[in-house]
Design an enzyme around this catalytic site. Structure first.
Site, PDB file in Angstrom:
ATOM      1  N   ASP A 269       8.782   5.969  -6.455  1.00  0.00           N
ATOM      2  CA  ASP A 269       9.345   4.804  -5.810  1.00  0.00           C
ATOM      3  C   ASP A 269       8.307   4.325  -4.791  1.00  0.00           C
ATOM      4  OD1 ASP A 269      11.271   2.924  -4.807  1.00  0.00           O
ATOM      5  OD2 ASP A 269      11.629   4.305  -3.147  1.00  0.00           O
ATOM      6  N   ASP A 271       9.014   1.751  -1.683  1.00  0.00           N
ATOM      7  CA  ASP A 271       9.515   1.577  -0.323  1.00  0.00           C
ATOM      8  C   ASP A 271      10.142   2.872   0.204  1.00  0.00           C
ATOM      9  OD1 ASP A 271       8.782  -0.918  -1.059  1.00  0.00           O
ATOM     10  OD2 ASP A 271      10.626  -1.919  -0.444  1.00  0.00           O
TER      11      ASP A 271
END
EC number: 3.1.3.3
Length: 487
Positions: A269, A271
């Site tokens: 991922d 963020d």
């Protein structure tokens, strides 16, 4: 009394109390982990017998200890060549399984050295401490409940915190900590068949200091009866959780297979994982609506809102933002400590790396270039070229990178490169990462939201940096440095 030996194993030694003549400590018999103490040490059995108030509740039974065995504890037998006089030894230092042995599990234990859980030094080690000094308020551990606020706790206040034993026996993965861990594992074998209750273990230090290790790898068998405790629930068992809280550490379990050590694909991922910000919140701050957007983001990452719907609602607030906003944001982006080193190590091990982001493509592409990633997938925003501003819409020609699409991308990347899912890793922190974390061969919730920690196969909150994820492949600190220093 020692347990009867299984057929064909009559010559195997057991680690009963009377078999520890070579050293004074039970754990000293494990050749892969020796104590570096200059003074005589107290027998670990004596510690458990004489200090019932300090010892773990799930102590090792006499019958279990007598039947415990470890290949790594077998002293190597010297062999002398008759022709050359060369002396050599043969030993199974990695606890090699014999034919017909039960499956093995690898536990990687990380000690929380970056922020001790208990802020007060134990009175025995701190003369200035006074009885009138305030004690910390009860707290709910991150990941153990949907909220960490006692005032919002749905049922009742949490139980009192266990005594922080690391402040008494050593602020590292100590020998007593390891003994308690083996004791805890032993207690989980109660529902196994009688012939599958003999706990076998070996361990080695992965961090530089073997006397005060921060990361220790324990290989053990057999696993608990899956009808009583399936593999994916072992680390969620209350005994393991209590062990982690008492010793200020975290445990990650993996099957001991070749795929654990030799993975080939890792997806991240973006963020709050590879970078420390939520990009959409930073864009919102740029136009002065951060508070409204951040509230939606937090609820979406906690799994309280549908991700696709919440993304569209937040993107709508960005209408009229200059299209070059991402160029203004790049200098403000903070890459997570250790992320560069982690990607460098994995690339030198032959990994394919990808970022699967619910954020936006321009920053995902920039981050992929910064970290040397092979692929970047994120959401595409529509730009009004006449005014050179964002329209507040998502490009319909590209799918929204939500939870299901992240999972599909992981499967697609692995299939395209002919990589079994068992040879894949996934790292994330939000609710939209859960499907890919559960699908990968190893899914790690990195400093994740509570919901993610409760559902992910593994969680790591106490690592010094993202580089700590390399320890899960069985690499030592020395090997990691070799990878980083290779030209």
């Amino acid at each position: 009394m020692a347990s009867p030996s299984s057929p064909g194993r009559s010559n195997r030694p057991s680690l009963g109390k009377n078999s520890l003549g070579r050293s004074n400590s039970y754990l000293d018999d494990h050749l892969e982990y020796r104590s570096h103490q200059s003074s005589p040490t107290t027998s670990i059995d004596g510690v458990l017998d004489r200090q019932p108030t300090r010892s773990p509740r799930n102590t090792i039974s006499s019958a279990s200890l007598a039947s415990r065995r470890s290949v790594s504890a077998i002293a190597p037998s010297p062999i002398v060549s008759q022709e050359s006089g060369t002396v050599y030894t043969m030993s199974h230092t990695n606890c090699i399984a014999e034919l017909g042995d039960p499956a093995r599990i690898v536990a990687t234990i990380f000690y929380n050295s970056k922020s001790p859980r208990h802020p007060h030094v134990h009175p025995d080690q701190s003369p200035p401490a006074k009885p009138t000094d305030p004690m910390p308020m009860p707290e709910i551990a991150e990941g153990s409940a949907p909220t960490t606020s006692i005032s919002e706790y749905p049922l009742e206040p949490p139980a009192p915190e266990p005594e922080p034993l690391d402040h008494i026996y050593g602020a590292y993965v100590s020998q007593l900590c390891l003994t308690h861990f083996l004791s805890t594992l032993d207690s989980l074998l109660i529902h196994n068949k009688p012939e599958e209750r003999r706990l076998t273990s070996s361990h080695r230090c992965l961090s530089p200091d073997p006397a005060k290790p921060r990361v220790v790898e324990v290989t053990f068998s057999p696993p608990p009866n899956p009808e009583y405790l399936p593999f994916d629930l072992i680390t969620k068992h209350e005994s393991i959780y209590k062990f982690e809280r008492e010793w200020n550490c975290e445990v990650i379990l993996q099957p001991s297979t070749v795929f654990r050590r030799h993975k080939r694909l890792c997806v991240f991922d973006m963020d709050s994982t590879l970078i420390q910000q939520e990009v959409i919140d930073e864009i919102a701050a740029f136009i002065g609506v951060k508070k409204a957007v951040a509230a939606i983001t937090e609820r979406a990452m906690n799994g309280e809102l549908d991700f696709s719907a919440s993304l569209k609602a937040r993107v709508a607030l960005l209408k009229g933002v200059p299209a070059d906003v991402f160029e203004h944001l790049k200098p403000k982006i903070v890459i997570t400590p250790g992320a560069r080193e982690l990607c460098k190590c994995l690339k030198r091990l032959g990994f394919t790396l990808a970022v699967l982001s619910g954020g936006f493509q321009p920053l995902a592409d920039w981050l992929a270039h910064e970290l040397g990633l092979d692929h970047a997938f994120a959401n595409h925003l529509v730009v009004d070229h006449a005014s050179n501003t964002l329209t507040g819409e998502l490009n319909p020609d590209y799918p929204i990178v939500d939870a299901q699409h992240k999972r599909n991308l992981l499967i697609s990347l692995a299939s395209t490169k002919d990589i079994p899912l068992a040879q894949t890793m996934a790292v994330g922190d939000g609710a939209n990462d859960i499907p890919m974390l559960k699908t990968a061969g190893l899914g790690v919730a990195w400093n994740a939201k509570s919901k993610v920690q409760m559902e992910a196969p593994a969680r790591l909150n106490i690592g010094k940096s993202m580089l700590d994820l390399v320890y899960l492949l069985g690499l030592t600190e020395h090997e990691i440095q070799e990878l980083l220093n290779a030209s």
